[in-house]
Design an enzyme around this catalytic site. Sequence first.
Site, short mmCIF file in Angstrom:
data_model
loop_
_atom_site.label_atom_id
_atom_site.label_comp_id
_atom_site.label_asym_id
_atom_site.label_seq_id
_atom_site.Cartn_x
_atom_site.Cartn_y
_atom_site.Cartn_z
N ASP A 210 -22.64 -39.61 85.21
CA ASP A 210 -22.52 -38.25 85.74
C ASP A 210 -21.08 -37.95 86.12
O ASP A 210 -20.54 -38.55 87.05
CB ASP A 210 -23.42 -38.12 86.97
CG ASP A 210 -23.44 -36.70 87.51
OD1 ASP A 210 -22.94 -35.79 86.81
OD2 ASP A 210 -23.96 -36.49 88.61
N ASP B 158 -19.12 -30.89 82.34
CA ASP B 158 -20.12 -31.66 83.08
C ASP B 158 -21.07 -32.37 82.13
O ASP B 158 -21.66 -31.74 81.24
CB ASP B 158 -20.89 -30.73 84.02
CG ASP B 158 -21.90 -31.49 84.87
OD1 ASP B 158 -21.55 -32.56 85.40
OD2 ASP B 158 -23.03 -31.01 85.00
#
Length: 498
Positions: free
Chosen positions: A180, A378
């Site tokens: 992440d 992201d």
Amino acid sequence: MAISLSNLISFFILTIIVFVSFLPCSLCRSLVSSLPHSQILDVSKSIQNTLQVLSPNLKSLQQQEAIKQQQQPLYSSSSSSAFSVSIYPRSSLVKPQHRDYTSLTLSRLARDTARVSSLTAMLQLSPTNFTYSDLKSVRTMSGPEEFQTPVTSGSSEGSGEYFARLGVGEPAKEFYMAIDTGSDINWLQCEPCSECYQQTDPIFNPSDSSTYNPVSCDSPECSALDASSCYVDTCMYQVSYGDGSYTEGELATETVSFGNSGSFSNVVIGCGHDNEGLFTGSAGLLGLGGGSLSLPSQVKATSFSYCLVDSDSDSSSTLEFNSAGPNDSVFAPLLRNSKRDTFFYIGLEGISVGGEMLQVPASIFQVDDNGRGGIIVDSGTAVTRLQSRVYDALRDTFVKYAQNLPSSDRFELFDTCFDLSSMRRASVPTVAFHFSGGKTLPLHAQNTLVPIDSSGKYCLAFAPTDESLSIIGNVQQQGTRVSYDLTNNLVGFSRDKC
């Protein structure tokens, strides 16, 4: 009176110049653009992938690892200081339990919506320290919490879209960890568990490792947490997510290893004894953000890169550290937000569709003095989110250049869909990002239209947001190696380098 050939040619050229001078600026730019104005989508192959991802014959991770060791990857680092691990899409670790591809798509979109809500909530609220009892009680409150560090979202299937295989402890035991770029804290489930969700690997037991050491309450690492408390001079952490999931336990240092390419001691990790929510499959999370507790920061990496394979495939790629990016990378400036150092913002000046620049101001992609706005890259968000004004322009321009594609009804957050059931291959208008500095990244057709079912329905893989933050999601990144040059503050994109 006779008119010479040279005069006729001059008159013709002058006429063209005058005509072009009255064209809209966007069309002028499209005329001189060297970008392809369309990309080919292999509809047949894409539909086959939607059937494969639900097939019980999908290769296991162990089979993939064996195959990968025998093959030369499309991209590999030549640096002796580099280290890497394999990464896999969620479908490789957690077999989708869905009756059809449409229900799988709904599950993914539910996770994605919660993910985006978490990211925007994190920027709206300032980090605040709480006592440990506050952390226990805050889960009963409604709405986003101030201390949350969002990871991935939640649904009945679990969270995390891509996983890395990482060694923890001495002797090392390997675990699948969700990666992440929108989070800093690294954590995994630990024995003894007061509450642990189901994971693929055995739960980590700190007593089995000779290098496990709890972090003291007065350490700078403990102070770096958004939410912390102290228990018997041990720093306690808590991370809560927008979907109601959370992890809490003690902060510790441990040895982290990357297969045969190297290991690092004294890496700060969260040892979660109480983990609830929907992280099913992974042992925890690998934070690749820009904060001081992220893995790249702790191992002092000068750069890192990843390539996310098609989420419906059974293939894998690599997460690389300290490796030079591919030579053909398209670079964008890497920017930071003074209000939140976790996220990786990029300098974006505009977006084009079919060679036509969207008529939106470049300022809409910039961070203002209050830390609002801008656009981030992201890994945890799937569908790219653009401010409504930008999205509307992108959608309308795409539809204008996609007259050859039969339209279809909207689907959930997608308002622009097509019926490609009668096509084996489709010509799709090219969507391209134009970065500050003059570099341009055209997207492949499969990064622009995504399948909704196995019957040929596809939708434009972008969505509007009323928030100021825009996000380049992993659908648009798939098949592209994304390189973060932390020394020179650049983000590179290289297509087909998995």
